[in-house]
Design a protein around this motif. Structure first.
Motif, PDB file in Angstrom:
ATOM      1  N   SER A  55       7.026 -13.024  -4.718  1.00 21.79           N
ATOM      2  CA  SER A  55       7.337 -13.340  -3.385  1.00 21.79           C
ATOM      3  C   SER A  55       6.712 -12.406  -2.468  1.00 21.79           C
ATOM      4  O   SER A  55       6.658 -12.713  -1.165  1.00 21.79           O
ATOM      5  CB  SER A  55       8.793 -13.633  -3.101  1.00 21.79           C
ATOM      6  N   LEU A  56       6.488 -11.258  -2.526  1.00 17.45           N
ATOM      7  CA  LEU A  56       6.337 -10.345  -1.573  1.00 17.45           C
ATOM      8  C   LEU A  56       4.618 -10.578  -0.947  1.00 17.45           C
ATOM      9  O   LEU A  56       4.514 -10.501   0.316  1.00 17.45           O
ATOM     10  CB  LEU A  56       5.855  -8.851  -2.329  1.00 17.45           C
ATOM     11  N   PHE A  57       3.749 -11.016  -1.687  1.00 15.09           N
ATOM     12  CA  PHE A  57       2.249 -11.387  -1.071  1.00 15.09           C
ATOM     13  C   PHE A  57       2.339 -12.995  -1.295  1.00 15.09           C
ATOM     14  O   PHE A  57       2.983 -13.709  -2.160  1.00 15.09           O
ATOM     15  CB  PHE A  57       1.218 -10.689  -1.981  1.00 15.09           C
ATOM     16  N   PRO A  58       1.200 -13.497  -0.595  1.00 11.61           N
ATOM     17  CA  PRO A  58       1.007 -14.993  -0.494  1.00 11.61           C
ATOM     18  C   PRO A  58       0.798 -15.464  -2.085  1.00 11.61           C
ATOM     19  O   PRO A  58       0.494 -14.706  -3.193  1.00 11.61           O
ATOM     20  CB  PRO A  58      -0.079 -15.178   0.229  1.00 11.61           C
ATOM     21  N   LYS A  59       1.362 -16.583  -2.389  1.00 13.65           N
ATOM     22  CA  LYS A  59       1.259 -17.444  -3.570  1.00 13.65           C
ATOM     23  C   LYS A  59      -0.292 -17.405  -4.266  1.00 13.65           C
ATOM     24  O   LYS A  59      -1.074 -17.618  -3.184  1.00 13.65           O
ATOM     25  CB  LYS A  59       1.869 -18.681  -3.730  1.00 13.65           C
ATOM     26  N   GLY A  60      -0.681 -16.828  -5.250  1.00 11.96           N
ATOM     27  CA  GLY A  60      -1.903 -17.128  -5.926  1.00 11.96           C
ATOM     28  C   GLY A  60      -2.923 -15.971  -5.805  1.00 11.96           C
ATOM     29  O   GLY A  60      -3.824 -15.833  -6.271  1.00 11.96           O
ATOM     30  N   VAL A  61      -2.700 -14.886  -4.901  1.00  9.89           N
ATOM     31  CA  VAL A  61      -3.400 -13.916  -4.828  1.00  9.89           C
ATOM     32  C   VAL A  61      -3.307 -12.999  -5.917  1.00  9.89           C
ATOM     33  O   VAL A  61      -2.035 -12.789  -6.719  1.00  9.89           O
ATOM     34  CB  VAL A  61      -3.349 -13.132  -3.586  1.00  9.89           C
ATOM     35  N   PRO A  62      -4.276 -12.215  -6.477  1.00 10.57           N
ATOM     36  CA  PRO A  62      -4.183 -11.403  -7.722  1.00 10.57           C
ATOM     37  C   PRO A  62      -3.731  -9.859  -7.258  1.00 10.57           C
ATOM     38  O   PRO A  62      -3.742  -9.137  -8.153  1.00 10.57           O
ATOM     39  CB  PRO A  62      -5.856 -11.454  -7.967  1.00 10.57           C
ATOM     40  N   TRP A  63      -3.097  -9.699  -6.002  1.00  9.30           N
ATOM     41  CA  TRP A  63      -2.968  -8.311  -5.869  1.00  9.30           C
ATOM     42  C   TRP A  63      -1.774  -7.895  -6.572  1.00  9.30           C
ATOM     43  O   TRP A  63      -0.961  -8.706  -6.986  1.00  9.30           O
ATOM     44  CB  TRP A  63      -2.743  -8.300  -4.388  1.00  9.30           C
ATOM     45  N   VAL A  64      -1.827  -6.459  -6.912  1.00  9.73           N
ATOM     46  CA  VAL A  64      -0.832  -6.105  -7.839  1.00  9.73           C
ATOM     47  C   VAL A  64      -0.337  -4.852  -6.976  1.00  9.73           C
ATOM     48  O   VAL A  64      -0.873  -4.051  -6.555  1.00  9.73           O
ATOM     49  CB  VAL A  64      -1.418  -5.462  -9.161  1.00  9.73           C
ATOM     50  N   ARG A  65       1.267  -5.004  -7.067  1.00  9.43           N
ATOM     51  CA  ARG A  65       2.109  -3.881  -6.389  1.00  9.43           C
ATOM     52  C   ARG A  65       2.495  -2.706  -7.381  1.00  9.43           C
ATOM     53  O   ARG A  65       3.392  -3.297  -8.329  1.00  9.43           O
ATOM     54  CB  ARG A  65       2.943  -4.211  -5.457  1.00  9.43           C
ATOM     55  N   TYR A  66       2.534  -1.740  -7.384  1.00  6.15           N
ATOM     56  CA  TYR A  66       3.293  -0.579  -7.992  1.00  6.15           C
ATOM     57  C   TYR A  66       4.098   0.122  -7.291  1.00  6.15           C
ATOM     58  O   TYR A  66       3.559   0.436  -6.052  1.00  6.15           O
ATOM     59  CB  TYR A  66       2.444   0.401  -8.966  1.00  6.15           C
ATOM     60  N   HIS A  67       5.323   0.379  -7.492  1.00  4.69           N
ATOM     61  CA  HIS A  67       6.236   0.894  -6.567  1.00  4.69           C
ATOM     62  C   HIS A  67       7.302   1.967  -7.123  1.00  4.69           C
ATOM     63  O   HIS A  67       7.532   1.652  -8.501  1.00  4.69           O
ATOM     64  CB  HIS A  67       7.210  -0.030  -5.625  1.00  4.69           C
ATOM     65  N   GLY A  68       7.788   2.871  -6.760  1.00  2.00           N
ATOM     66  CA  GLY A  68       8.888   3.704  -7.023  1.00  2.00           C
ATOM     67  C   GLY A  68       9.338   4.794  -6.028  1.00  2.00           C
ATOM     68  O   GLY A  68       8.788   5.052  -4.927  1.00  2.00           O
ATOM     69  N   THR A  69       9.922   5.799  -6.640  1.00  2.00           N
ATOM     70  CA  THR A  69      10.410   6.754  -5.440  1.00  2.00           C
ATOM     71  C   THR A  69       9.844   8.230  -6.314  1.00  2.00           C
ATOM     72  O   THR A  69       9.867   8.446  -7.382  1.00  2.00           O
ATOM     73  CB  THR A  69      12.142   7.022  -5.375  1.00  2.00           C
ATOM     74  N   TYR A  70       9.123   9.015  -5.322  1.00  3.35           N
ATOM     75  CA  TYR A  70       8.623  10.186  -5.822  1.00  3.35           C
ATOM     76  C   TYR A  70       9.426  11.407  -4.834  1.00  3.35           C
ATOM     77  O   TYR A  70       8.920  11.261  -3.748  1.00  3.35           O
ATOM     78  CB  TYR A  70       7.258  10.608  -5.885  1.00  3.35           C
ATOM     79  N   LYS A  71      10.192  12.157  -5.486  1.00  9.58           N
ATOM     80  CA  LYS A  71      10.830  13.450  -4.634  1.00  9.58           C
ATOM     81  C   LYS A  71      11.558  12.185  -3.458  1.00  9.58           C
ATOM     82  O   LYS A  71      12.354  11.664  -3.858  1.00  9.58           O
ATOM     83  CB  LYS A  71       9.781  14.134  -3.988  1.00  9.58           C
ATOM     84  N   ASP A  72      11.390  12.648  -2.211  1.00 15.86           N
ATOM     85  CA  ASP A  72      11.986  11.885  -1.134  1.00 15.86           C
ATOM     86  C   ASP A  72      11.270  10.839  -0.606  1.00 15.86           C
ATOM     87  O   ASP A  72      11.356  10.161   0.540  1.00 15.86           O
ATOM     88  CB  ASP A  72      12.433  12.782  -0.033  1.00 15.86           C
ATOM     89  N   LEU A  73      10.146  10.262  -1.151  1.00 14.03           N
ATOM     90  CA  LEU A  73       9.269   9.360  -0.627  1.00 14.03           C
ATOM     91  C   LEU A  73       9.260   7.965  -1.528  1.00 14.03           C
ATOM     92  O   LEU A  73       9.442   8.012  -2.606  1.00 14.03           O
ATOM     93  CB  LEU A  73       7.924   9.591  -0.798  1.00 14.03           C
ATOM     94  N   HIS A  74       9.372   6.874  -0.524  1.00 10.98           N
ATOM     95  CA  HIS A  74       9.205   5.603  -1.366  1.00 10.98           C
ATOM     96  C   HIS A  74       7.675   5.375  -1.314  1.00 10.98           C
ATOM     97  O   HIS A  74       7.124   5.477  -0.409  1.00 10.98           O
ATOM     98  CB  HIS A  74       9.944   4.332  -0.707  1.00 10.98           C
ATOM     99  N   VAL A  75       7.189   5.234  -2.564  1.00  8.88           N
ATOM    100  CA  VAL A  75       5.743   5.212  -2.708  1.00  8.88           C
ATOM    101  C   VAL A  75       5.229   3.634  -3.383  1.00  8.88           C
ATOM    102  O   VAL A  75       5.726   3.075  -4.352  1.00  8.88           O
ATOM    103  CB  VAL A  75       5.117   6.075  -3.920  1.00  8.88           C
ATOM    104  N   ASN A  76       4.354   3.094  -2.222  1.00  5.04           N
ATOM    105  CA  ASN A  76       3.973   1.652  -2.837  1.00  5.04           C
ATOM    106  C   ASN A  76       2.490   2.047  -3.112  1.00  5.04           C
ATOM    107  O   ASN A  76       1.917   2.279  -2.133  1.00  5.04           O
ATOM    108  CB  ASN A  76       4.041   0.708  -1.871  1.00  5.04           C
ATOM    109  N   LEU A  77       1.974   1.379  -4.105  1.00  2.00           N
ATOM    110  CA  LEU A  77       0.482   1.708  -4.444  1.00  2.00           C
ATOM    111  C   LEU A  77       0.043   0.287  -4.703  1.00  2.00           C
ATOM    112  O   LEU A  77       0.634  -0.618  -5.526  1.00  2.00           O
ATOM    113  CB  LEU A  77       0.325   2.282  -5.480  1.00  2.00           C
ATOM    114  N   ILE A  78      -0.862  -0.302  -3.984  1.00  2.49           N
ATOM    115  CA  ILE A  78      -1.422  -1.656  -3.868  1.00  2.49           C
ATOM    116  C   ILE A  78      -2.872  -1.772  -4.395  1.00  2.49           C
ATOM    117  O   ILE A  78      -3.694  -1.074  -3.920  1.00  2.49           O
ATOM    118  CB  ILE A  78      -1.122  -2.510  -2.539  1.00  2.49           C
TER     119      ILE A  78
END
Length: 268
Positions: A55-78
């Protein structure tokens, strides 16, 4: 921190927003990376999880999100994912622009990192395996020979100034030129020379354009896979060196993120 749309805020509000952000610790990083080969080592390094919520991105797009916490940072890799028709990485300025736009809207990052491989110019001192922190970005294939439209086409922008990262990590610094072709035509070459570029890629200036629309600071980390003005065919050299150079890229990105941890933008 929620970001207002550009049309909702004036120039003074943009400046205030930038000032507010520069004095606060960075907590939310967005990494935009075009190829799966470049992305996966960072996913493993930071122990990021693939987002199964579509639901984060428009329906049908092939985009991939990776996410997590590293030290004190919220990291999103698209990663823009594989093209739905041809099954190859969705490289280039169109995918980069769309992914950056949607990611800023959905994730409200404090800082964008566009990381990737690039061609380098021997005449500017680039060697295969070098990693550059980009100072300036521009396009080289948007030729509009009409006054003012010509400057719009070039789209020159400065990356976030990060003198402390450069000093601490001893990274090379150079200008980046972006176009949608892996090869280089004579017209492209003339434009790249005019841009004073050391490295060329297929995404950076597009990411910069969208980041600038929303006043989100961005840095660009580019590792050289091939020498554009060398003797070897670009495509052949790129494929040969991709894996080894990606390792250098991912090491540099990891070092930059380690440096960013617990700091504010003004300390970079």
């Amino acid at each position: 921190m929620a970001m207002a749309r550009p049309e909702e805020i004036g120039a003074e509000a943009v400046k205030e927003l930038a000032t507010e952000r520069s004095g606060a610790p960075i907590t939310n990083i967005l990494i935009i990376i075009a190829m799966q080969t470049e992305a996966i080592p960072l996913v493993n390094k930071f122990q990021l999880s693939e987002d199964t919520d579509q639901s984060l991105f428009p329906k049908g797009v092939p985009w991939v999100r990776y996410h997590g916490t590293y030290k004190d940072l919220h990291v999103n890799l698209i990663w823009p994912g594989k093209d739905l028709v041809f099954g190859v990485d969705s490289v280039g300025t169109v995918s980069a622009s769309l992914v950056t736009y949607s990611s800023i809207q959905a994730l409200k990052p404090d800082l964008i990192i566009n990381a990737g491989t690039a061609g380098g110019f021997r005449a500017k001192g680039a060697c295969v395996g070098d990693v550059y922190l980009v100072s300036d970005v521009a396009f080289h294939d948007r030729r509009i020979p009409i006054p003012v439209f010509d400057m719009y086409g070039i789209g020159a922008r400065q990356a976030l100034f990060t003198p402390n990262i450069i000093k601490e990590l001893n990274l090379k610094v150079g200008k980046l030129s972006t176009g949608d072709s892996l090869d280089m035509t004579p017209q492209d070459e003339a434009s790249i020379l005019a841009n004073d570029a050391t490295v060329k890629d297929m995404e950076g200036a597009a990411v910069a354009y969208v980041a600038d629309l929303f006043s989100v600071p961005a840095i660009f980390i580019k590792a050289v896979t091939d020498i554009v003005d060398g003797e070897k065919p670009t495509a052949e050299e790129f494929i040969k060196n991709l894996l080894a150079v990606t390792a250098a890229l991912d090491k540099a990105v990891s070092q930059v993120i380690d440096f960013i941890s617990a700091k504010c933008l003004s300390h970079l």
